[in-house]
Enzyme design. Structure first.
Site, mmCIF file in Angstrom:
data_model
loop_
_atom_site.group_PDB
_atom_site.id
_atom_site.type_symbol
_atom_site.label_atom_id
_atom_site.label_comp_id
_atom_site.label_asym_id
_atom_site.label_seq_id
_atom_site.Cartn_x
_atom_site.Cartn_y
_atom_site.Cartn_z
ATOM 1 N N ALA A 165 0.838 -1.254 -0.039
ATOM 2 C CA ALA A 165 -0.037 0.005 0.024
ATOM 3 C C ALA A 165 0.863 1.254 -0.010
ATOM 4 O O ALA A 165 0.389 2.327 0.041
ATOM 5 C CB ALA A 165 -1.055 0.015 1.228
ATOM 6 N N ALA A 166 2.196 1.336 -0.406
ATOM 7 C CA ALA A 166 2.709 2.282 0.012
ATOM 8 C C ALA A 166 2.327 3.271 -1.317
ATOM 9 O O ALA A 166 2.395 4.407 -1.572
ATOM 10 C CB ALA A 166 4.470 1.991 -0.222
ATOM 11 N N GLY A 167 2.337 2.512 -2.536
ATOM 12 C CA GLY A 167 2.165 3.246 -3.742
ATOM 13 C C GLY A 167 0.798 3.828 -3.631
ATOM 14 O O GLY A 167 0.352 4.913 -4.245
ATOM 15 N N ASP A 168 -0.244 3.251 -2.946
ATOM 16 C CA ASP A 168 -1.612 3.585 -2.940
ATOM 17 C C ASP A 168 -1.763 4.846 -1.851
ATOM 18 O O ASP A 168 -2.468 5.642 -2.279
ATOM 19 C CB ASP A 168 -2.493 2.565 -2.167
#
Length: 312
Positions: free
Chosen positions: A259-262
């Site tokens: 979820a870093a990109g999210d």
């Protein structure tokens, strides 16, 4: 501490996936044919669309979601999770037969992950579903899409958002090949990671120069602005008109990159919606993403505005 509705600025609409994540932690990622012992298991809220909606809400935007869950316990819980964040879920439909989407995530002790997604009800988000919620698109400032729902629905969303004069953000994940030629002219901000950029552009992305070449190719295909996220190496921005810039990332010890990109996408969209300068939007999104990788899980790892502001 959540941001109260009265203080939220900018309206973000996310059209995308809603999943339950089944997460196993292990010493390393298994190789093909290898069975390894894990040491932790959790079941948490996830899905790229839902993650991005939560990130936008926690940083301070008014957020609405269009998606599809199953008529099962997972679906009911995922909608409840989103509503607790203050997200308008009137655009989340319930499918009578397909189960709520599931992602099976393996996280290694060095923070890397592999993910297998079973779309379930996410695959039932149709162009007709999107059209039913045109009023929600009309009411927002920024529309965000990913590729965990059917592509014809993504295209329908981008086309409708363009017709209504909305700013569009496309996170082309997961990418399996080049996007249809008619898509990129509908995208104001295309935000792939380095792997996705390489797939979309058909060029290697192993450095800043590779990111610049891929971004140039994608911009020539019609995308107005391209941001290639490079993980710990930061992000490369190519704006409309051809000016490029690299943004270094904060240096942290990664625990879980899920979820870093999210987080980046949701925070970036929220900043766009509140009409913040582009450079500041990217910097804030990077700071939030850096915090997220220091925590386990998808939505549990996404920081609030106060946490981002207080981080050194």
């Amino acid at each position: 501490m959540k941001v109260s509705k009265e203080t939220k600025q900018g309206r973000v609409l996310v059209v995308g996936s809603i999943n339950t994540d089944l997460v196993a932690r292990a010493p390393h990622l298994p190789r093909p044919g290898e069975t390894i012992g894990g040491h932790e298991f959790s079941q948490v809220a996830g899905g790229k669309g839902a993650n991005q909606a939560v990130a936008a809400a926690r940083i301070g935007a008014q957020v609405a979601m269009i998606g599809c869950v199953g008529s099962d316990a997972n679906g009911a819980q995922r909608v409840k999770d989103l509503e607790v964040e203050g997200i308008d879920c009137s655009g989340v439909e319930v499918h009578p037969t397909q189960p709520t989407g599931v992602a099976m995530v393996t996280v290694s002790d060095d923070g890397q992950n592999t993910i297998v997604v079973v779309a379930g009800s996410n695959g039932e988000l149709t162009p007709q579903s999107v059209a039913r919620h045109e009023a929600a698109i009309k009411a927002c400032d920024v529309v965000v899409c990913q590729l965990e729902t059917p592509w014809d629905s993504v295209h329908a969303t981008l086309a409708l958002a363009r017709r209504l004069g909305k700013t569009t953000v496309l996170n082309p994940a997961p990418a399996t090949g080049p996007l249809p030629a008619e898509w990129l002219p509908l995208v104001d901000y295309l935000v792939p990671n380095e792997v996705e950029a390489a797939i979309l552009a058909g060029l290697p992305v192993e450095s800043q120069s590779g990111a610049r070449r891929a971004a140039t190719e994608l911009q020539q295909g019609g995308a107005r602005n391209v941001i290639v996220t490079l993980g710990a190496q930061g992000a490369y921005l190519l704006v409309e008109g051809g000016e490029g810039r690299h943004f270094p990332a904060p240096q942290v010890q990664a625990v879980d990159t899920t979820a870093a990109g999210d987080t980046f996408i949701g925070v970036f969209a929220a900043q766009l919606a509140s009409r913040q300068p582009l450079e500041g939007a990217i910097n804030l999104a990077q700071r939030a993403a850096a915090i997220s990788v220091t925590r386990a899980g998808a939505q549990p790892s996404i920081p609030t505005r106060a946490e981002v502001d207080n981080a050194t």
